[in-house]
Design a protein around this motif. Structure first.
Motif, mmCIF file in Angstrom:
data_model
loop_
_atom_site.group_PDB
_atom_site.id
_atom_site.type_symbol
_atom_site.label_atom_id
_atom_site.label_comp_id
_atom_site.label_asym_id
_atom_site.label_seq_id
_atom_site.Cartn_x
_atom_site.Cartn_y
_atom_site.Cartn_z
ATOM 1 N N GLU A 178 0.825 -1.203 0.000
ATOM 2 C CA GLU A 178 0.000 0.000 0.000
ATOM 3 C C GLU A 178 0.866 1.263 0.000
ATOM 4 O OE1 GLU A 178 -3.457 -0.244 -0.361
ATOM 5 O OE2 GLU A 178 -2.755 -2.283 -0.747
ATOM 6 N N MET A 179 2.015 1.194 0.653
ATOM 7 C CA MET A 179 2.944 2.335 0.620
ATOM 8 C C MET A 179 3.339 2.646 -0.819
ATOM 9 S SD MET A 179 4.054 3.607 3.753
ATOM 10 C CE MET A 179 5.832 3.781 3.904
ATOM 11 N N ASP A 180 3.485 1.588 -1.627
ATOM 12 C CA ASP A 180 3.868 1.787 -3.021
ATOM 13 C C ASP A 180 2.821 2.591 -3.788
ATOM 14 O OD1 ASP A 180 6.254 0.472 -2.701
ATOM 15 O OD2 ASP A 180 5.522 -1.459 -3.439
ATOM 16 N N SER A 185 3.488 10.794 -4.423
ATOM 17 C CA SER A 185 2.551 11.871 -4.080
ATOM 18 C C SER A 185 3.337 13.134 -3.734
ATOM 19 C CB SER A 185 1.684 11.470 -2.883
ATOM 20 O OG SER A 185 0.896 10.339 -3.161
ATOM 21 N N LYS A 186 2.904 14.250 -4.257
ATOM 22 C CA LYS A 186 3.573 15.509 -3.927
ATOM 23 C C LYS A 186 3.162 16.022 -2.551
ATOM 24 C CE LYS A 186 4.199 17.041 -8.705
ATOM 25 N NZ LYS A 186 3.871 18.097 -9.702
ATOM 26 N N ASP A 209 8.301 9.038 10.589
ATOM 27 C CA ASP A 209 9.066 7.953 9.968
ATOM 28 C C ASP A 209 8.430 7.523 8.643
ATOM 29 O OD1 ASP A 209 10.797 8.030 12.112
ATOM 30 O OD2 ASP A 209 9.928 6.284 13.128
ATOM 31 N N VAL A 210 7.101 7.395 8.626
ATOM 32 C CA VAL A 210 6.398 7.015 7.395
ATOM 33 C C VAL A 210 6.609 8.072 6.320
ATOM 34 C CG1 VAL A 210 4.121 6.676 6.343
ATOM 35 C CG2 VAL A 210 4.656 5.593 8.541
ATOM 36 N N LEU A 211 6.457 9.314 6.680
ATOM 37 C CA LEU A 211 6.588 10.399 5.702
ATOM 38 C C LEU A 211 8.026 10.561 5.224
ATOM 39 C CD1 LEU A 211 4.187 12.934 7.421
ATOM 40 C CD2 LEU A 211 3.782 11.721 5.264
ATOM 41 N N THR A 212 8.971 10.320 6.094
ATOM 42 C CA THR A 212 10.381 10.387 5.695
ATOM 43 C C THR A 212 10.690 9.317 4.660
ATOM 44 O OG1 THR A 212 11.016 11.292 7.848
ATOM 45 C CG2 THR A 212 12.757 10.273 6.531
ATOM 46 N N GLU A 213 10.070 8.151 4.802
ATOM 47 C CA GLU A 213 10.267 7.093 3.809
ATOM 48 C C GLU A 213 9.588 7.441 2.483
ATOM 49 O OE1 GLU A 213 9.205 2.371 3.005
ATOM 50 O OE2 GLU A 213 9.132 3.162 5.063
ATOM 51 N N LEU A 214 8.408 8.043 2.543
ATOM 52 C CA LEU A 214 7.647 8.335 1.325
ATOM 53 C C LEU A 214 8.163 9.562 0.569
ATOM 54 C CD1 LEU A 214 4.063 7.578 2.656
ATOM 55 C CD2 LEU A 214 5.329 6.261 0.946
ATOM 56 N N LYS A 215 8.785 10.485 1.293
ATOM 57 C CA LYS A 215 9.440 11.654 0.684
ATOM 58 C C LYS A 215 8.531 12.512 -0.206
ATOM 59 C CE LYS A 215 14.078 9.587 0.572
ATOM 60 N NZ LYS A 215 13.737 8.330 1.277
#
Length: 253
Positions: A178-180, A185-186, A209-215
């Motif tokens: 689901e992260m993929d 996303s901007k 942590d989640v947002l740092t991974e998703l960038k």
């Protein structure tokens, strides 16, 4: 696309009834949080995700004169309780309101708002059109919504991606698959309840942590409780690309 955070608070809102903490006594308007909801304006269309208990107040405050559909993340009361107030749109738009949600969510709405769905159609009750969704992408008025499956403790909940925007509220787990769906996303709006761990919501650090991974280019936190702390103090502790959301915040994409 224009995104407006209608409400950024948790189920009790902020201030909390009977609480005298510094957040609940704050005079900073950003520390006053209605129950969580978001308004999307996309290609001339108007959508709201979740109609909590403050739905009427939010729609009036933001002057949302038209609504093309109401989409639900899940069935908890702080996300559904304002459904009755779609009557105003029935009257002004002269049509039934399309509702989108998972089958179990729509069944819950039938139980909690039984008068809407009874055989006796009392004059003036909300008029709705039920549209079941699952985990596959779907379109409303030509706009594609990509569901993001997350877990709210043991309850399956949906977030949604629309173009370069992703919105996820009640969650404490997102699988890699689901992260993929979210990657690229901007702008991401993600729930973060408080600084301490919680059984069914991301804590502040977990959300970071989640947002740092998703960038994403920009991220905003929502579904915030009074236990998070004062808005202006918490913001100083965040990475540059992450901000605390607040009621009325508008995001242009």
């Amino acid at each position: 696309m224009k995104v407006t955070l209608l409400g950024t608070g948790t189920s009790q809102g902020v201030p909390v009834i009977g609480c005298h903490c510094e957040v609940c006594r704050s005079v900073d308007y950003r520390d006053n949080r209605l129950r969580v909801s978001v308004h999307l304006q996309v290609n001339g269309k108007s959508f709201i995700i979740d109609s909590g208990p403050d739905f009427r107040q939010q729609a009036l405050r933001e002057r949302i004169h038209t609504l093309d559909a109401l989409i639900f993340t899940h069935e908890h009361k702080d996300h559904t309780a304002g459904l009755d107030d779609i009557r105003a749109y029935n009257f002004s738009q002269h049509k039934d309101m399309p509702l989108y949600g998972e089958e179990r969510v729509l069944e819950q709405l039938k139980r909690e708002f039984a008068y809407i769905f009874s055989g006796v159609q009392y004059p003036g009750i909300p008029r709705v059109q039920l549209n079941p969704i699952a985990e596959e992408p779907f379109e409303i008025e030509g706009v594609e919504f990509i569901p993001i499956r997350v877990k709210h403790y043991k309850l399956p909940v949906l977030g949604f991606r629309v173009g370069d925007f992703t919105y996820i509220t009640d969650a404490n787990f997102i699988s890699e698959e689901e992260m993929d769906k979210v990657r690229g996303s901007k702008v991401i709006v993600l729930g973060a309840l408080r600084k301490e761990p919680h059984i069914s919501h991301f804590s502040l650090q977990e959300a970071i942590d989640v947002l740092t991974e998703l960038k994403p280019e920009r991220a905003y936190l929502t579904h915030i409780s009074h236990l998070m702390g004062l808005h202006h103090e918490v913001e100083q502790q965040l990475p540059d690309f992450i901000r605390l959301g607040y009621d009325g915040l508008q995001i242009e994409l």
